[in-house]
Design an enzyme around this catalytic site. Structure first.
Site, PDB file in Angstrom:
ATOM      1  N   HIS A 267     -78.661  42.679  45.533  1.00 57.98           N
ATOM      2  CA  HIS A 267     -77.574  41.933  44.946  1.00 57.98           C
ATOM      3  C   HIS A 267     -77.617  40.472  45.869  1.00 57.98           C
ATOM      4  O   HIS A 267     -76.846  39.668  45.380  1.00 57.98           O
ATOM      5  CB  HIS A 267     -76.304  42.438  45.438  1.00 57.98           C
ATOM      6  CG  HIS A 267     -75.807  42.501  46.904  1.00 57.98           C
ATOM      7  ND1 HIS A 267     -76.099  43.551  47.841  1.00 57.98           N
ATOM      8  CD2 HIS A 267     -75.226  41.524  47.560  1.00 57.98           C
ATOM      9  CE1 HIS A 267     -75.577  42.949  48.943  1.00 57.98           C
ATOM     10  NE2 HIS A 267     -75.204  42.026  48.700  1.00 57.98           N
ATOM     11  N   ASP A 315     -79.538  49.244  45.341  1.00 58.12           N
ATOM     12  CA  ASP A 315     -79.608  47.956  45.726  1.00 58.12           C
ATOM     13  C   ASP A 315     -80.795  47.804  46.545  1.00 58.12           C
ATOM     14  O   ASP A 315     -80.506  47.458  47.911  1.00 58.12           O
ATOM     15  CB  ASP A 315     -78.080  47.643  46.625  1.00 58.12           C
ATOM     16  CG  ASP A 315     -77.812  46.242  46.857  1.00 58.12           C
ATOM     17  OD1 ASP A 315     -78.527  45.393  46.459  1.00 58.12           O
ATOM     18  OD2 ASP A 315     -76.977  46.015  47.564  1.00 58.12           O
ATOM     19  N   SER A 411     -76.054  41.417  54.561  1.00 56.11           N
ATOM     20  CA  SER A 411     -76.714  42.191  53.534  1.00 56.11           C
ATOM     21  C   SER A 411     -78.126  41.988  53.471  1.00 56.11           C
ATOM     22  O   SER A 411     -78.654  40.673  53.622  1.00 56.11           O
ATOM     23  CB  SER A 411     -76.159  41.612  52.169  1.00 56.11           C
ATOM     24  OG  SER A 411     -74.765  42.265  52.113  1.00 56.11           O
TER      25      SER A 411
END
EC number: 3.4.21.22
Length: 461
Positions: A267, A315, A411
């Protein structure tokens, strides 16, 4: 006188009778009477006093304690060869098991001038000191363990390491092996080593079904690009950590797989957006001359990733660099084990996350690399903590009381587990509800599900 002599000569029997009568009539003063004699020889009666020993059962005290006995005499006591043998082993030279020489729960059996250890399953050797199964303490192997065809332990090491002389430990085979902190001033800060517990290796890989075919409408997450409550890392303490710069700087993190490849969260990347990777970074506002910048020339999201269906399922993505990184103490790959061991390492219970993300919810980003140790959260607790779907290729980590967590900007960064001083990639920071919120946890991509794909795509030619 002549007459007397004639009588004695002619009647010798008469003389003998007369002398005997005289002696019998005399008082005896040489021998004591029966009562007084017993006072002098006051000795306890023996067990079979008054009986022939050949016709009675043997007595251990009489046969072997009052005086040294033979094996045959001891056999008379026990009337059993096996029991006699057990007694004889200790009687001859003492108990060789008195010092408890058998290790790992072994049972000691005494012998003459020796002993024998009866070892529990998984151990062998003179003192049960040798592990023969990977199920117990990983076979004492530092990294990987495999049982051979004859059920012997065979240790091995990840790429960049070789077995030491003891055939258990792993030592570097290259200048900068994966997962090792080599900067001298940070080596003292190496996190607590994780020691292998007893593991059921047969059932170590969870019987989980990846929900590849589930179709689901896009969910609206709040701040799910998700280190709050962490500490400043020292330069070179996490040499596998990279920062991604694109439309904005430090928008995500990543980990070095090898000189040409980075692993991050899917992502984080968008097709058509130029991304620069910076390795060896510590303070993003200062030039410390340890940084190496590379451009991304290819992005490979996992083939099951579909942001239109779910932005955080599968992800994970790989980034190919235009030029190889130069490995050193500040730029070092993270180790990636096989599927089984990556899953085992995750179950050790705690890992380390790092990044330059926000230091509190909706707050400023960190300038210096932050790190935090986070505990693994059991799946049932994880599922109860959120209304959103937690797939089997995800896991939760963090603190129920809140206050410490990964956050926006982290992230794509690593969740690593340290194994005997070497760090392995076990997760990728993915998403969460706000940051460090009480009762909420960070959600991570479970790397064990993707190690084969990572290794296949990142082979160096």
């Amino acid at each position: 006188m002549q007459r007397v002599n004639m009588i004695m000569a002619e009647s010798p029997g008469l003389i003998t009778i007369c002398l005997l009568g005289y002696l019998l009539s005399a008082e005896c003063t040489v021998f004591l009477d029966h009562e007084n004699a017993n006072k002098i020889l006051n000795r306890p009666k023996r067990y079979n006093s008054g009986k022939l020993e050949e016709f009675v059962q043997g007595n251990l005290e009489r046969e072997c304690m009052e005086e040294k006995c033979s094996f045959e005499e001891a056999r008379e006591v026990f009337e059993n060869t096996e029991r006699t043998t057990e007694f004889w082993k200790q009687y001859v030279d003492g108990d060789q098991c008195e010092s408890n020489p058998c290790l790992n729960g072994g049972s000691c059996k005494d012998d003459i001038n020796s002993y024998e250890c009866w070892c529990p399953f998984g151990f062998e050797g003179k003192n049960c000191e040798l592990d023969v199964t990977c199920n117990i303490k990983n076979g004492r192997c530092e990294q990987f363990c495999k049982n051979s065809a004859d059920n012997k332990v065979v240790c091995s090491c990840t790429e960049g390491y070789r077995l030491a002389e003891n055939q258990k430990s792993c030592e570097p085979a290259v200048p900068f092996p994966c997962g090792r902190v080599s900067v001298s001033q940070t080596s003292k800060l190496t996190r607590a080593e994780t020691v292998f517990p007893d593991v059921d290796y047969v059932n170590s890989t969870e019987a989980e079904t990846i929900l590849d075919n589930i179709t689901q409408s896009t969910q609206s997450f709040n701040d799910f690009t998700r280190v709050v409550g962490g500490e400043d890392a020292k330069p070179g303490q996490f040499p596998w950590q990279v920062v991604l710069n694109g439309k904005v700087d430090a928008f995500c993190g990543g980990s070095i797989v090898n000189e040409k490849w980075i692993v991050t969260a899917a992502h984080c990347v968008e097709t058509g957006v130029k991304i620069t990777v910076v390795a060896g970074e510590h303070n993003i506002e200062e030039t410390e001359h340890t940084e190496q910048k590379r451009n991304v020339i290819r992005i490979i999201p996992h083939h099951n990733y579909n942001a239109a269906i779910n932005k955080y399922n599968h992800d994970i993505a790989l980034l190919e660099l235009d030029e190889p990184l130069v490995l050193n103490s500040y730029v070092t790959p993270i180790c990636i084990a096989d599927k089984e061991y990556t899953n085992i390492f995750l179950k050790f219970g705690s890992g380390y996350v790092s990044g330059w993300g926000r230091v509190f919810h909706k707050g400023r980003s960190a300038l210096v690399l932050q790190y935090l140790r986070v505990p693994l959260v059991d799946r049932a607790t994880c599922l109860r903590s959120t209304k959103f779907t937690i797939y089997n290729n995800m896991f939760c980590a963090g603190f129920h009381e809140g206050g410490r967590d990964s956050c926006q900007g982290d992230s794509g960064g690593p969740h690593v587990t340290e194994v005997e001083g070497t760090s392995f990639l076990t997760g990728i920071i993915s998403w969460g509800e706000e940051c460090a919120m009480k009762g909420k946890y960070g959600i991570y991509t479970k790397v064990s599900r993707y190690v084969n794909w990572i290794k296949e795509k990142t082979k160096l030619t």
